[in-house]
Write a protein that holds these residues in place. Structure first.
Motif, PDB file in Angstrom:
ATOM      1  N   LEU A  14       0.837  -1.190   0.000  1.00 34.15           N
ATOM      2  CA  LEU A  14       0.000   0.000   0.000  1.00 34.15           C
ATOM      3  C   LEU A  14       0.875   1.244   0.000  1.00 34.15           C
ATOM      4  CD1 LEU A  14      -2.400  -1.135   2.890  1.00 34.15           C
ATOM      5  CD2 LEU A  14      -2.490  -1.780   0.462  1.00 34.15           C
ATOM      6  N   LEU A  15       0.344   2.349  -0.499  1.00 36.60           N
ATOM      7  CA  LEU A  15       1.069   3.609  -0.423  1.00 36.60           C
ATOM      8  C   LEU A  15       1.190   4.055   1.035  1.00 36.60           C
ATOM      9  CD1 LEU A  15      -0.427   5.694  -3.386  1.00 36.60           C
ATOM     10  CD2 LEU A  15       1.846   4.647  -3.262  1.00 36.60           C
ATOM     11  N   PRO A  16       2.179   4.888   1.348  1.00 37.42           N
ATOM     12  CA  PRO A  16       2.244   5.452   2.704  1.00 37.42           C
ATOM     13  C   PRO A  16       0.930   6.151   3.045  1.00 37.42           C
ATOM     14  CG  PRO A  16       4.227   5.987   1.464  1.00 37.42           C
ATOM     15  CD  PRO A  16       3.266   5.383   0.482  1.00 37.42           C
ATOM     16  N   LYS A  17       0.543   6.091   4.329  1.00 34.88           N
ATOM     17  CA  LYS A  17      -0.720   6.718   4.728  1.00 34.88           C
ATOM     18  C   LYS A  17      -0.673   8.230   4.565  1.00 34.88           C
ATOM     19  CE  LYS A  17      -2.931   3.538   7.958  1.00 34.88           C
ATOM     20  NZ  LYS A  17      -3.463   3.383   9.334  1.00 34.88           N
ATOM     21  N   ARG A  18       0.427   8.839   5.008  1.00 36.78           N
ATOM     22  CA  ARG A  18       0.574  10.291   4.955  1.00 36.78           C
ATOM     23  C   ARG A  18       1.976  10.607   4.428  1.00 36.78           C
ATOM     24  NH1 ARG A  18      -2.889   9.158   9.079  1.00 36.78           N
ATOM     25  NH2 ARG A  18      -1.188   8.440  10.405  1.00 36.78           N
ATOM     26  N   PRO A  19       2.138  10.646   3.105  1.00 40.38           N
ATOM     27  CA  PRO A  19       3.479  10.779   2.533  1.00 40.38           C
ATOM     28  C   PRO A  19       4.212  12.060   2.927  1.00 40.38           C
ATOM     29  CG  PRO A  19       1.931   9.999   0.886  1.00 40.38           C
ATOM     30  CD  PRO A  19       1.118  10.389   2.070  1.00 40.38           C
ATOM     31  N   ASP A  20       3.495  13.163   3.157  1.00 39.75           N
ATOM     32  CA  ASP A  20       4.171  14.382   3.614  1.00 39.75           C
ATOM     33  C   ASP A  20       4.854  14.140   4.959  1.00 39.75           C
ATOM     34  OD1 ASP A  20       3.457  15.856   1.404  1.00 39.75           O
ATOM     35  OD2 ASP A  20       1.825  16.930   2.389  1.00 39.75           O
ATOM     36  N   GLU A  21       4.170  13.445   5.855  1.00 41.87           N
ATOM     37  CA  GLU A  21       4.764  13.142   7.153  1.00 41.87           C
ATOM     38  C   GLU A  21       5.938  12.171   6.992  1.00 41.87           C
ATOM     39  OE1 GLU A  21       1.847  11.911   9.973  1.00 41.87           O
ATOM     40  OE2 GLU A  21       0.511  13.600   9.541  1.00 41.87           O
ATOM     41  N   SER A  22       5.817  11.252   6.053  1.00 42.30           N
ATOM     42  CA  SER A  22       6.929  10.327   5.788  1.00 42.30           C
ATOM     43  C   SER A  22       8.168  11.097   5.335  1.00 42.30           C
ATOM     44  CB  SER A  22       6.526   9.308   4.716  1.00 42.30           C
ATOM     45  OG  SER A  22       5.387   8.579   5.095  1.00 42.30           O
ATOM     46  N   ALA A  23       7.957  12.053   4.412  1.00 43.85           N
ATOM     47  CA  ALA A  23       9.074  12.863   3.926  1.00 43.85           C
ATOM     48  C   ALA A  23       9.695  13.671   5.060  1.00 43.85           C
ATOM     49  CB  ALA A  23       8.595  13.788   2.811  1.00 43.85           C
ATOM     50  N   GLU A  24       8.858  14.223   5.927  1.00 46.04           N
ATOM     51  CA  GLU A  24       9.369  15.017   7.045  1.00 46.04           C
ATOM     52  C   GLU A  24      10.152  14.147   8.028  1.00 46.04           C
ATOM     53  OE1 GLU A  24      10.740  17.827   9.019  1.00 46.04           O
ATOM     54  OE2 GLU A  24       9.355  18.405   7.403  1.00 46.04           O
ATOM     55  N   ARG A  25       9.715  12.908   8.260  1.00 44.44           N
ATOM     56  CA  ARG A  25      10.460  12.018   9.154  1.00 44.44           C
ATOM     57  C   ARG A  25      11.846  11.719   8.599  1.00 44.44           C
ATOM     58  NH1 ARG A  25       5.439   9.656  10.233  1.00 44.44           N
ATOM     59  NH2 ARG A  25       5.635   8.209   8.492  1.00 44.44           N
ATOM     60  N   ILE A  26      11.928  11.472   7.291  1.00 51.40           N
ATOM     61  CA  ILE A  26      13.238  11.211   6.689  1.00 51.40           C
ATOM     62  C   ILE A  26      14.117  12.451   6.791  1.00 51.40           C
ATOM     63  CG2 ILE A  26      14.438  10.647   4.535  1.00 51.40           C
ATOM     64  CD1 ILE A  26      11.910   9.016   3.760  1.00 51.40           C
ATOM     65  N   ARG A  27      13.550  13.597   6.510  1.00 57.35           N
ATOM     66  CA  ARG A  27      14.303  14.853   6.585  1.00 57.35           C
ATOM     67  C   ARG A  27      14.786  15.114   8.016  1.00 57.35           C
ATOM     68  NH1 ARG A  27      13.023  20.628   6.874  1.00 57.35           N
ATOM     69  NH2 ARG A  27      14.552  21.754   5.619  1.00 57.35           N
ATOM     70  N   SER A  28      13.928  14.885   8.988  1.00 57.46           N
ATOM     71  CA  SER A  28      14.322  15.067  10.390  1.00 57.46           C
ATOM     72  C   SER A  28      15.394  14.059  10.787  1.00 57.46           C
ATOM     73  CB  SER A  28      13.098  14.923  11.302  1.00 57.46           C
ATOM     74  OG  SER A  28      12.149  15.934  11.040  1.00 57.46           O
ATOM     75  N   GLY A  29      15.276  12.842  10.270  1.00 52.95           N
ATOM     76  CA  GLY A  29      16.289  11.832  10.560  1.00 52.95           C
ATOM     77  C   GLY A  29      17.654  12.212  10.018  1.00 52.95           C
ATOM     78  N   LEU A  30      17.670  12.831   8.843  1.00 52.28           N
ATOM     79  CA  LEU A  30      18.944  13.321   8.298  1.00 52.28           C
ATOM     80  C   LEU A  30      19.491  14.446   9.165  1.00 52.28           C
ATOM     81  CD1 LEU A  30      18.026  13.419   4.493  1.00 52.28           C
ATOM     82  CD2 LEU A  30      19.500  11.746   5.636  1.00 52.28           C
ATOM     83  N   ALA A  31      18.608  15.356   9.611  1.00 49.74           N
ATOM     84  CA  ALA A  31      19.061  16.478  10.455  1.00 49.74           C
ATOM     85  C   ALA A  31      19.643  15.982  11.766  1.00 49.74           C
ATOM     86  CB  ALA A  31      17.893  17.427  10.702  1.00 49.74           C
ATOM     87  N   GLU A  32      19.070  14.920  12.319  1.00 49.11           N
ATOM     88  CA  GLU A  32      19.606  14.352  13.556  1.00 49.11           C
ATOM     89  C   GLU A  32      21.017  13.822  13.374  1.00 49.11           C
ATOM     90  OE1 GLU A  32      16.782  11.405  14.624  1.00 49.11           O
ATOM     91  OE2 GLU A  32      15.210  12.853  15.146  1.00 49.11           O
ATOM     92  N   ARG A  33      21.382  13.538  12.148  1.00 46.11           N
ATOM     93  CA  ARG A  33      22.741  13.054  11.851  1.00 46.11           C
ATOM     94  C   ARG A  33      23.627  14.184  11.321  1.00 46.11           C
ATOM     95  NH1 ARG A  33      19.010   9.446  11.616  1.00 46.11           N
ATOM     96  NH2 ARG A  33      19.459   7.307  12.296  1.00 46.11           N
ATOM     97  N   GLY A  34      23.195  15.414  11.532  1.00 47.07           N
ATOM     98  CA  GLY A  34      23.995  16.572  11.145  1.00 47.07           C
ATOM     99  C   GLY A  34      23.888  16.951   9.686  1.00 47.07           C
ATOM    100  N   ILE A  35      22.936  16.362   8.966  1.00 47.60           N
ATOM    101  CA  ILE A  35      22.757  16.662   7.544  1.00 47.60           C
ATOM    102  C   ILE A  35      21.580  17.614   7.424  1.00 47.60           C
ATOM    103  CG2 ILE A  35      22.392  15.694   5.251  1.00 47.60           C
ATOM    104  CD1 ILE A  35      23.421  13.004   6.369  1.00 47.60           C
ATOM    105  N   GLU A  36      21.877  18.899   7.363  1.00 48.54           N
ATOM    106  CA  GLU A  36      20.848  19.934   7.385  1.00 48.54           C
ATOM    107  C   GLU A  36      20.507  20.419   5.971  1.00 48.54           C
ATOM    108  OE1 GLU A  36      19.392  20.938  10.090  1.00 48.54           O
ATOM    109  OE2 GLU A  36      20.692  20.344  11.749  1.00 48.54           O
ATOM    110  N   ASP A  37      19.353  21.042   5.870  1.00 51.36           N
ATOM    111  CA  ASP A  37      18.929  21.736   4.652  1.00 51.36           C
ATOM    112  C   ASP A  37      18.894  20.802   3.448  1.00 51.36           C
ATOM    113  OD1 ASP A  37      18.041  23.907   3.174  1.00 51.36           O
ATOM    114  OD2 ASP A  37      20.066  24.546   2.629  1.00 51.36           O
ATOM    115  N   VAL A  38      18.340  19.619   3.646  1.00 60.57           N
ATOM    116  CA  VAL A  38      18.110  18.688   2.540  1.00 60.57           C
ATOM    117  C   VAL A  38      16.603  18.487   2.414  1.00 60.57           C
ATOM    118  CG1 VAL A  38      18.389  16.313   1.715  1.00 60.57           C
ATOM    119  CG2 VAL A  38      20.321  17.517   2.753  1.00 60.57           C
ATOM    120  N   ALA A  39      16.057  18.781   1.257  1.00 57.99           N
ATOM    121  CA  ALA A  39      14.631  18.535   1.005  1.00 57.99           C
ATOM    122  C   ALA A  39      14.428  17.065   0.641  1.00 57.99           C
ATOM    123  CB  ALA A  39      14.124  19.437  -0.110  1.00 57.99           C
ATOM    124  N   VAL A  40      13.235  16.555   0.922  1.00 54.97           N
ATOM    125  CA  VAL A  40      12.919  15.150   0.644  1.00 54.97           C
ATOM    126  C   VAL A  40      11.614  15.080  -0.132  1.00 54.97           C
ATOM    127  CG1 VAL A  40      12.367  12.897   1.653  1.00 54.97           C
ATOM    128  CG2 VAL A  40      14.116  14.350   2.720  1.00 54.97           C
TER     129      VAL A  40
END
Length: 257
Positions: A124-150
């Motif tokens: 199935l498709l993700p339930k809320r793809p915008d939230e999925s994208a934000e989680r990946i982006r936040s996960g990158l920021a937690e690893r010091g990878i800032e200002d990356v769009a997803v």
């Protein structure tokens, strides 16, 4: 602009951290755009299912029977039931199923995939793809990878044209569109209607790199692309009120004759 696939990603399983897997394999930089195929997002979020999970309703059986009648194609009523449960609205019920997902994307079969789903029948498709994208982006920021769009991508067919192309179904860290209205063309004429869907265009460009089938690469890094000095908008899916095609489909019924 450069597009580079993220190599050597493993088969994704429920609970996997996509941000960590990408960060370990790609040297991301500020300003990059990371496109991620919805298939691996869904797998990480446990969005797999089996046909036996869907007890058949009268409506699903009716849909399956009608498709078999008009298209001479056997349709598993359990699959029809899965589509109904993933849909906010069914726009066409024969000779195929065109549905609006619960997050606003319109596509055949509510975007449910029956390929590349180890151990299950459906993806199935993700339930809320915008939230999925934000989680990946936040996960990158937690690893010091800032200002990356997803951008979370899918492939989809289009009216009036053969073939599929990449489209965006979710995004974070950038607007969906850039608005050229009010700017001037080369002849000095003011643009009045041009709104460019940049998330779809980046998704389509990335799809040239991801490929299809067994050799696909589900994540791509877009580099040296700039949004520019434009107004932005997060409106991607048309509302019912200004979607003339959807309004027409509500009144249309397939005539097999």
């Amino acid at each position: 602009m450069e597009l580079n696939g993220v190599a050597d990603l493993p088969e994704i399983r429920p609970g996997d951290d996509i941000a960590a897997l990408v960060a370990d394999r790609a040297a991301l930089e500020p300003g990059d755009v990371l496109t991620v195929a919805s298939t691996i997002v869904s797998k990480a979020e446990g969005r797999t299912a089996d046909l036996e999970d869907y007890p058949v309703s009268g409506r699903a059986q009716e849909i399956a029977d009608r498709i078999e009648e008009v298209a001479d194609e056997e349709k598993d009523p359990r699959f029809a039931q899965a589509i109904l449960e993933e849909s906010a609205e069914l726009l066409i019920d024969a000779p195929f199923l065109l549905a609006e997902t619960r997050f606003g994307h319109i596509c055949p079969n509510a975007g449910i995939d029956r390929s590349n789903v180890p151990g299950h029948d459906l993806l199935l498709l993700p339930k809320r793809p915008d939230e999925s994208a934000e989680r990946i982006r936040s996960g990158l920021a937690e690893r010091g990878i800032e200002d990356v769009a997803v951008i979370v991508t899918d492939t989809c067919g289009r009216p009036f044209r053969h073939g599929q192309t990449g489209v965006a179904i979710g995004w974070a860290g950038m607007p969906a569109s850039r608005d050229w209205r009010g700017e001037l063309d080369r002849d000095g004429h003011e643009l009045g209607v041009t709104v460019q869907s940049v998330v779809d265009e980046l998704a389509a460009a990335a799809n040239l790199v991801t490929g299809e089938g067994a050799g696909g690469t589900p994540a791509v890094v877009v580099r040296d692309w700039e949004f520019g000095n434009h107004e932005g908008s997060n409106e991607l899916f048309r509302s019912v009120e200004d979607d003339l095609v959807r309004q027409a489909l509500r009144e249309w019924r397939f005539d097999e004759q």
